[in-house]
Design a protein around this motif. Structure first.
Motif, PDB file in Angstrom:
ATOM      1  N   PHE A  26       0.908  -1.195  -0.033  1.00  0.00           N
ATOM      2  CA  PHE A  26      -0.158  -0.033  -0.080  1.00  0.00           C
ATOM      3  C   PHE A  26       0.892   1.463   0.144  1.00  0.00           C
ATOM      4  N   ALA A  64       0.270   5.521  -0.096  1.00  0.00           N
ATOM      5  CA  ALA A  64      -0.651   6.699   0.138  1.00  0.00           C
ATOM      6  C   ALA A  64      -0.252   7.675  -0.635  1.00  0.00           C
ATOM      7  N   LEU A  83      -8.715   7.379   0.268  1.00  0.00           N
ATOM      8  CA  LEU A  83      -8.572   5.805   0.686  1.00  0.00           C
ATOM      9  C   LEU A  83      -9.756   4.916   0.133  1.00  0.00           C
ATOM     10  N   ASP A 127      -8.597   0.032   2.122  1.00  0.00           N
ATOM     11  CA  ASP A 127      -7.489   0.492   2.364  1.00  0.00           C
ATOM     12  C   ASP A 127      -7.333   1.215   3.732  1.00  0.00           C
ATOM     13  N   ARG A 151      -7.175  -1.622   6.103  1.00  0.00           N
ATOM     14  CA  ARG A 151      -5.919  -2.337   6.394  1.00  0.00           C
ATOM     15  C   ARG A 151      -5.030  -1.351   7.121  1.00  0.00           C
ATOM     16  N   ASP A 178      -5.567  -8.694   4.812  1.00  0.00           N
ATOM     17  CA  ASP A 178      -6.198  -8.161   3.537  1.00  0.00           C
ATOM     18  C   ASP A 178      -7.806  -8.737   3.441  1.00  0.00           C
TER      19      ASP A 178
END
Length: 90
Positions: free
Chosen positions: A28, A30, A36, A40, A43, A66
């Motif tokens: 991941f 950002a 998001l 996400d 997570r 996940d």
């Protein structure tokens, strides 16, 4: 949103500034200004809760995170609550 904490600060206490901490979530990245997806965000929350509980993840654990992150917020929040209730590992 309801969070369970180990202790509650006094309502009269001056709020402490939380330092910006690096968060590393496998798979991941950002980007500033990017919204998001719910999965996400879940997570990231799960990885933070696992890190706070002192739990190191294996590759199989990452796949489980996940899978849990794909669930709705209510289920994810329950898992986070369970992690917060476990004794810290050190």
């Amino acid at each position: 949103m309801r969070w369970r904490a180990r202790s509650r600060p006094s309502p009269r206490a001056t709020p402490a500034r939380t330092p910006v901490l690096p968060v590393t979530v496998p798979g991941f990245t950002a980007e500033p200004g990017r919204a998001l997806t719910p999965a996400d965000a879940h997570r990231v929350l799960l990885h933070c809760a696992l890190d706070a509980a002192g739990i190191r993840l294996t590759e199989a654990d990452r796949q489980a995170v996940d899978d849990i992150a794909a669930l709705d917020f209510r289920a994810v929040n329950s898992v986070i609550g369970w992690l917060a209730a476990t004794p810290l590992r050190g």
